[in-house]
Design a protein around this motif. Structure first.
Motif, mmCIF file in Angstrom:
data_model
loop_
_atom_site.group_PDB
_atom_site.id
_atom_site.type_symbol
_atom_site.label_atom_id
_atom_site.label_comp_id
_atom_site.label_asym_id
_atom_site.label_seq_id
_atom_site.Cartn_x
_atom_site.Cartn_y
_atom_site.Cartn_z
ATOM 1 N N LEU A 1 0.835 -1.199 0.000
ATOM 2 C CA LEU A 1 0.000 0.000 0.000
ATOM 3 C C LEU A 1 0.869 1.249 0.000
ATOM 4 C CD1 LEU A 1 -2.690 -0.988 2.667
ATOM 5 C CD2 LEU A 1 -2.832 -1.213 0.183
ATOM 6 N N TYR B 1 -4.794 1.891 7.564
ATOM 7 C CA TYR B 1 -5.110 0.480 7.367
ATOM 8 C C TYR B 1 -4.423 -0.432 8.382
ATOM 9 C CZ TYR B 1 -7.466 1.322 2.938
ATOM 10 O OH TYR B 1 -8.354 1.733 1.986
ATOM 11 N N PHE C 1 -2.916 0.982 -4.589
ATOM 12 C CA PHE C 1 -1.782 0.139 -4.224
ATOM 13 C C PHE C 1 -0.514 0.790 -4.760
ATOM 14 C CE2 PHE C 1 -5.304 -2.734 -3.794
ATOM 15 C CZ PHE C 1 -4.951 -3.563 -2.740
ATOM 16 N N GLU D 1 1.885 4.395 -7.926
ATOM 17 C CA GLU D 1 0.598 3.968 -7.386
ATOM 18 C C GLU D 1 -0.360 3.607 -8.532
ATOM 19 O OE1 GLU D 1 -1.075 6.728 -4.651
ATOM 20 O OE2 GLU D 1 0.787 6.982 -3.497
#
Length: 661
Positions: A320, A328, A351, A358
């Motif tokens: 991530l 998260y 991600f 990303e």
């Protein structure tokens, strides 16, 4: 062999049967049939690696089934107690097994695990019934008894027919229940029931045939017993024991083979599943309950740029963006109360690849058990391309909306049902007509009320005509929001599905008010001009120099004396001109075209009735911006009466001059 009319059946001897041996033979026959059917399933499972193994299984099944039926027959023969001694010929008895083994092998070979066509079912039942009946009567010839064995011919036919019918029913039921399996993969209760039915059929055929068999005394026969060391009943029990032992060994063998195949299938399935996971287009990873990565498929390696060895044991937060780690970190713990929000649901997330780039992806997390431990399976689907297409679609939509708003054309759609209500109007309708789209789409027949009363019938769409022509153009007047009427052009197209059934009407409105008014004024001016020309007994002509096209008014044909419908062109004019004047007309036209001088000429024309009429034509050139002539226009009027009067005056003057002279 067969009983004739001279045979005294009252002398026939009869015996009784050992019920225990009969029942145990039924069990043995059923067990042999069930094992054979289980072997049939192995034969047709599709997992046999080589042809010779398949043939070996087929032969083994035929021997088990045929041998079981054959041994049952012997047991039932040995269970019979006759008042006379009897024995069996060993070689003949052994040979009698051949028909039933061949028949069993045939049935097992064509049994493909599903119901056969009706014709093949009867063929299988006939072969099996014939083989078993043939085995029975060939084995009966092996009996050595102090009596004459005779058979009823009708009974022989009945036993054969009964065998075919009973075996057909048994095989029919087997094929009908073939798809039913228990949890372990065996056919379970259906196979047991069919096997019992087959065993009953086998025993029944034996006793049907025996009921038509007669033992007539023959004192002259002396049988040498071949087993003086045991009684027939004892031998029967020995055969039952051997048959049961062989059947149980065959069953154990099949069970072992099944377990081996099951283990192989499980191993192959695991390898196949692993291969599918590795070849999946989506990234698939598994983590433990603390978020540490336990597996990482090939697609995940390509997706993130990490090798499986590198990420193994690392926390899944590695995948991530760093900015999302804090949000998260707690959620990925199985102790967090919000964890169920991620389970068995699809989420769009950002991600991060190994190079820091990303990308958007869909994540689906599912719980699973691995060696009694809870793990989480995550499926990651890259949606970068989809997001790009959505963005392009959104831009295209915005561009389309801008073009529609800026366009002078109002686009609409109509339903093909009921009163054909308008279901969509482009937003620029407010700009050109003063109405909001909802004013037209949400208020029923609001649009119909806007049409000028004189144009209302013309403006309504005709579905039938649209279906025939696909498109139509209608001009009518529409009342705007300010109360004024303006002319619009309505272009409609009927859209149909693949079955030519109308689905929707698409169309557009274009403001043509200024053009329409100009056309109406032009038509009015032309009408006025025609009236003036008619009153002045004149006609107009227009010659397009580049194309040779000639345009003339209605009075032109009358003055030239040409019939109605004559094509307007220079050649038809010359044909009507008097032959003596044709050269002058052509020369005058040529001179005017070259010099630019006015065309002015009087000439004669000859009408179809041979009468001669005088015409006077005056015209001139029209030039383009560069001074090049492009058209010649003029007027034509009749001067016959004036010419006659002028000629009369000239004639009178000439006469007076001659008298004076």
């Amino acid at each position: 062999m067969f009983i004739d009319n001279l045979t005294d059946l009252s002398l026939a001897v009869s015996g009784h049967y050992n019920l225990q041996l009969v029942l145990i033979s039924l069990v043995a026959a059923s067990l042999a049939a069930g094992i054979a059917f289980l072997m049939s399933g192995q034969l047709n499972s599709g997992n046999t690696p080589a042809a010779w193994i398949w043939r070996s299984w087929c032969l083994f099944g035929a021997l088990v089934m045929g041998g079981g039926i054959w041994s049952m027959h012997l047991v039932n023969v040995l269970a019979m107690n006759l008042p006379v001694p009897f024995s069996l010929d060993i070689s003949t008895t052994l040979l009698s097994v051949v028909p039933v083994v061949v028949a069993a092998g045939f049935v097992l070979k064509i049994d493909c695990g599903s119901e056969l066509p009706q014709s093949r079912q009867w063929v299988a039942a006939t072969v099996l019934g014939t083989g078993i009946v043939g085995m029975h009567y060939s084995a009966m010839t092996a009996m050595r008894v102090n009596a004459t064995i005779s058979y009823d011919a009708a009974g022989f036919v009945i036993s054969l027919a009964a065998a075919v019918v009973l075996y057909f029913l048994a095989l029919k039921i087997k094929w009908k229940t073939e798809h039913i399996r228990d949890r372990k993969g065996f056919k379970g209760l259906p196979v047991m029931a069919v096997s019992l039915l087959m065993g009953i059929a086998i025993v029944a055929i034996h006793y049907i045939a025996m009921s038509f068999t007669r033992f007539l005394p023959a004192p002259e026969k002396q049988v040498v017993l071949e087993w003086q060391w045991m009684t027939p009943e004892q031998l029967g029990w020995v055969l039952v024991g051997i048959g049961l032992f062989v059947s149980l060994m065959a069953f154990a063998f099949i069970h072992v083979i099944y377990r081996l195949e099951l283990a192989t299938l499980v191993a192959d399935s695991a390898d196949y599943t692993k291969e599918i996971i590795n070849k999946s287009n989506d990234g698939i990873i598994t983590t433990d309950t603390r978020g540490h990565i336990r597996s990482f498929n090939e697609s995940a390696e390509k997706l993130f740029g990490y090798s499986a060895d590198y990420v193994m044991g690392k926390h899944c937060l590695l995948l991530l963006p760093e900015a999302a780690h804090n949000s998260y970190a707690n959620l990925l713990s199985n102790s967090d109360p919000d964890l169920p929000q991620l389970i068995n649901r699809t989420h769009e997330m950002q991600f991060c690849k190994s190079n820091g780039i990303e990308f958007p992806a869909e994540l689906t997390i599912s719980p699973a058990r691995e060696n009694s431990r809870l793990v989480f399976i995550g499926v990651i689907k890259d949606i970068s391309e989809r997001k790009r297409l959505e963005m392009e679609k959104q831009k295209s939509q915005e561009k389309l909306e801008f073009l529609i708003t800026a366009s002078p054309v109002v686009i609409y759609t109509r339903s093909v049902t009921g009163s054909l209500p308008i279901t969509y109007v482009s937003p620029n309708v407010q700009k050109y007509m003063g109405y909001l789209p909802g004013d037209i789409t949400d208020r029923g027949n609001f649009w119909l009320d806007l049409i000028h009363p004189e144009d209302r019938e013309l403006a309504l769409p005709d579905i039938k005509m649209l279906h025939e022509n696909s498109k139509e153009h209608i001009d009518y007047r529409l009342r705007l929001a300010d109360g004024h009427y303006r002319w619009i052009s309505d272009t409609r197209t009927l859209v149909c599905d693949e079955n030519e059934k109308p689905t929707v009407i698409t169309g557009s409105w274009t403001d043509i008010h200024d053009k329409k008014i100009a056309e109406l004024n032009l038509a009015l001016n032309e009408e006025r001009l025609n009236i003036c020309l008619e009153q002045a007994n004149m006609a107009t002509w227009d010659w397009v120099i580049a194309t040779g096209e000639v345009i003339w008014s209605e009075g032109m044909l009358e003055k030239l004396g040409l019939p109605p419908g004559t094509e307007a062109n220079f050649d038809n004019v010359i044909k009507a001109v008097h032959p003596e004047d044709a050269r002058d007309v052509k020369s005058a036209f040529k001179h005017s075209l070259v010099s630019g001088d006015e065309f002015n000429l009087e000439y004669r024309v000859v009408w179809p009735d041979r009468s001669i009429h005088w015409l006077h034509s005056v015209g001139g050139l029209i030039n383009d911006e560069e001074g090049n002539p492009i058209r010649m226009v003029g007027v034509l009027y009749a001067i016959t009466e004036q010419k006659k009067l002028r000629l009369a005056v000239q004639s009178q003057q000439q006469e007076q001059q001659q008298e004076t002279a």
